[in-house]
Enzyme design. Structure first.
Site, short mmCIF file in Angstrom:
data_model
loop_
_atom_site.label_atom_id
_atom_site.label_comp_id
_atom_site.label_asym_id
_atom_site.label_seq_id
_atom_site.Cartn_x
_atom_site.Cartn_y
_atom_site.Cartn_z
N ASP A 82 111.87 36.58 -64.86
CA ASP A 82 112.25 35.80 -65.92
C ASP A 82 111.28 34.39 -65.70
O ASP A 82 111.15 33.71 -64.69
CB ASP A 82 113.72 35.10 -66.02
CG ASP A 82 113.64 34.31 -67.24
OD1 ASP A 82 113.51 34.55 -68.53
OD2 ASP A 82 114.29 33.01 -66.99
N THR A 109 109.22 32.82 -72.24
CA THR A 109 108.72 32.01 -71.11
C THR A 109 107.66 32.19 -70.48
O THR A 109 106.79 31.30 -69.91
CB THR A 109 109.87 31.80 -70.35
OG1 THR A 109 110.21 33.06 -69.98
CG2 THR A 109 111.17 31.19 -71.10
N THR A 110 107.54 33.30 -70.13
CA THR A 110 106.08 33.89 -69.29
C THR A 110 104.84 33.63 -70.11
O THR A 110 103.84 33.33 -69.93
CB THR A 110 106.24 35.15 -68.83
OG1 THR A 110 107.43 35.37 -68.01
CG2 THR A 110 105.26 35.53 -67.91
N ASP A 119 119.05 35.86 -72.34
CA ASP A 119 117.64 35.72 -73.33
C ASP A 119 117.78 36.71 -74.24
O ASP A 119 117.55 36.39 -75.47
CB ASP A 119 116.57 36.43 -72.35
CG ASP A 119 116.13 35.44 -71.20
OD1 ASP A 119 116.48 34.18 -71.22
OD2 ASP A 119 115.16 35.76 -70.65
#
Length: 582
Positions: A82, A115-116, A412
């Site tokens: 994550d 998020t990445t 998520d």
């Protein structure tokens, strides 16, 4: 002595005179001693290099074939892919690179996924900007072009997004499950993505119109298989601390009346409660009797209210526990604040701060209550809440690290489902939407002239980092994949709009047709955050660091706490350097 004229310069001024004038100039000191100040183009490039180092760490986690990171911090081991979790656990100290941590956290809090992607995209935009800086283009010109390109992308996203608003409820549910599966594809629980996607959709569907994420409780229970994970249509929490008499209480009810309290039901020792001055020792017994009468009055009012289950955020003592056990009432004290709030939402009850005048309208209810052994723990389960606005997921699994990562993955997934319920527009995943935006920006760049044409064109190239990284992490030939995607998006028009990377078969595929969907709000948030972060870093041309300002007040090794006498007899209070008399 006559000066040597051969050493003079062509303007007739001797070097000695020039040197003397330099000595006569006073040194102007603006910053404290030890302060480090770096500025100019070199500082911007240095900040970009620091961000590139961070991106290099997180880039390999992107996509369903991304790798996991094992991070050990203070003896605590975390295994995750994550993006937000990795960024937080890295404890980055570089001031410019911390901006990437902030955008990863913001993306996680806002939409839960991407998020990445947002960090990788920001790093690639900065990489393209670095080439412009080295070629002599100034920062403001680059920033202007990037912001123009970002605004064009956001407008285009609104136009091309597929709106599923007119679909039936069953089709909407299917859409939400597909969005959740896309999110879980890159997680540790990808093998169980359908199982967890359905659970996420069911959990969010119970929350009512406000869709408050905190109303979904996630509890982690070691042991069992991951498929033993269960969704409670109501609330579940671990058995709280209990006193003697607890085991005599009933552990199962059907349609119970539930009283929620923020009240202490416990006798307090007199020394903690009050100071009483007596003139006659016989009066002490009357004070003790009054305290007992007060708590018995409270307990009697609770018993007469008709409640079968009593939950309180504060302690319920041994006297109250035994009292309730004698009357077949279940009680639990020191219930967590979040669990009590979820109980309120699930059962329809209201939290009371007094037991005076408790009416039946403030009592909650559920279909079934049971205290049940789950793994090595006992849990209180409040199930079949007909008008529930809360839900609880009990995650099972073997290793603690796996359970923690499953909880992060579910969070998520829940965030994505919640966002998709608010905004029913979706776009294709797998890098398809980035390739379409890249094609659109290249066409737009050909219609304008000047430096902005170059900047927008390279912003379009930066967008291709998402499909390129997906292909690399999948073990495919990224150059071949990108060429095929460029050809599809340029030649096939609308038919090729949603072609992206097939990470499983190492090829290209129509992502919308194959249900690789993402809510459009995820992409819009990621693009905006990445562009703003890149522009912010490009606008910083000077960094001032004062190491001494980070030291505690008093600075030196001679620090005293509490009362102390210095060598000169001067009394000091509190922290700080002791005063020495000269």
């Amino acid at each position: 002595l006559k000066p040597d004229l051969s050493t003079s310069c062509s303007c007739g001024v001797w070097p000695l005179t020039s040197t003397m004038s330099q000595f006569m100039r006073p040194n102007i000191i603006l910053l404290k001693e030890g302060t480090d100040a770096s500025q100019g183009k070199a500082q911007i490039i240095s900040n970009i290099n620091a961000c590139q180092a961070v991106v290099g760490v997180i880039k390999t986690t992107l996509g369903p074939r991304g790798m996991d990171k094992l991070i050990e911090n203070n003896g605590e081991t975390t295994i995750t892919n994550d993006g937000a979790t990795v960024m937080k656990k890295l404890n980055i100290c570089h001031p410019a690179a911390k901006i990437l941590v902030d955008i990863a956290k913001a993306q996680d809090n806002e939409v839960g996924d991407g998020t990445t992607s947002v960090v990788v995209l920001a790093g690639e935009i900065l990489k393209e900007a670095k080439n412009f800086l080295e070629d002599g283009l100034v920062g403001p010109q680059i920033i202007k072009g990037f912001r123009t390109a970002c605004q064009l992308c956001l407008t285009k996203l609104e136009d091309i997004a597929v709106d599923l608003k007119e679909k039936t409820n069953e089709e909407k549910r299917s859409m939400l499950i597909k969005c959740a599966e896309t999110t879980l594809n890159s997680k540790l629980v990808a093998d169980y993505k359908t199982f967890f996607a359905k659970m996420s959709v069911d959990a969010v569907s119970m929350l009512g119109e406000d869709l408050t994420v905190s109303a979904v409780g996630i509890k982690k229970v070691s042991g069992g298989s991951v498929t033993d994970t269960m969704l409670i249509e109501g609330v579940a929490f671990k058995k709280t601390f209990s006193y003697a008499g607890f085991e005599q209480q009933p552990k199962k009810f059907t349609n119970p009346k539930i009283l929620l309290l923020n009240l202490e039901l416990e006798l307090k020792a007199e020394k903690d409660n009050a100071e009483v001055r007596l003139t006659d020792p016989d009066q002490y017994q009357s004070i003790v009797d009054a305290e007992w009468n007060i708590i018995y009055e409270k307990l009697e009012l609770i018993a007469n209210s008709g409640a079968n289950v009593v939950l309180s955020r504060l302690a319920i003592g041994d006297l109250a526990t035994q009292y309730f056990a004698d009357r077949n009432i279940f009680c639990a004290g020191r219930v967590d604040q979040d669990d009590l709030e979820r109980m309120r939402r699930a059962t329809g009850g209201e939290v009371q701060t007094t037991v005076q005048g408790v009416q039946s309208t403030v009592l909650g209810t559920c279909g079934e209550f049971e205290e049940k052994q789950i793994g090595a723990e006992r849990y209180n389960l409040f199930m079949q809440c007909s008008n529930t606005k809360s839900s609880t997921i009990l995650i099972r699994g073997g290793a603690e690290q796996f359970i923690e990562e499953a909880a992060r993955s579910l969070n998520d997934s829940i965030m994505i489902v919640r966002r998709a319920m608010h905004n029913t527009k979706i776009v294709g995943g797998g890098g398809a939407v980035e390739m379409e935006l890249s094609r659109f920006l290249r066409e737009y760049a050909r219609s304008i002239t000047g430096k902005q044409q170059l900047v927008i064109n390279y912003f379009a190239r930066a967008l291709e980092v998402i499909p390129r990284t997906l292909a690399q992490n999948s073990g495919a030939d990224s150059t071949l994949i990108l060429n095929q995607l460029r050809q599809k998006h340029a030649v096939d028009g609308l038919a090729g709009r949603w072609f992206g990377v097939d990470c499983i078969e190492c090829g290209i595929t129509d992502c919308v047709a194959n249900y690789i969907w993402e809510p459009v709000v995820v992409k819009m948030s990621a693009l905006s955050a990445a562009t703003e972060a890149a522009c912010l870093i490009l606008s910083i041309d000077e960094t001032v660091t004062n190491p001494k300002s980070e030291q505690p007040a008093g600075g030196g090794p001679m620090k005293g706490k509490g009362k102390g006498m210095g060598k000169g007899g001067m009394k000091g209070r509190g922290p700080g350097a002791r005063v020495l008399k000269r």
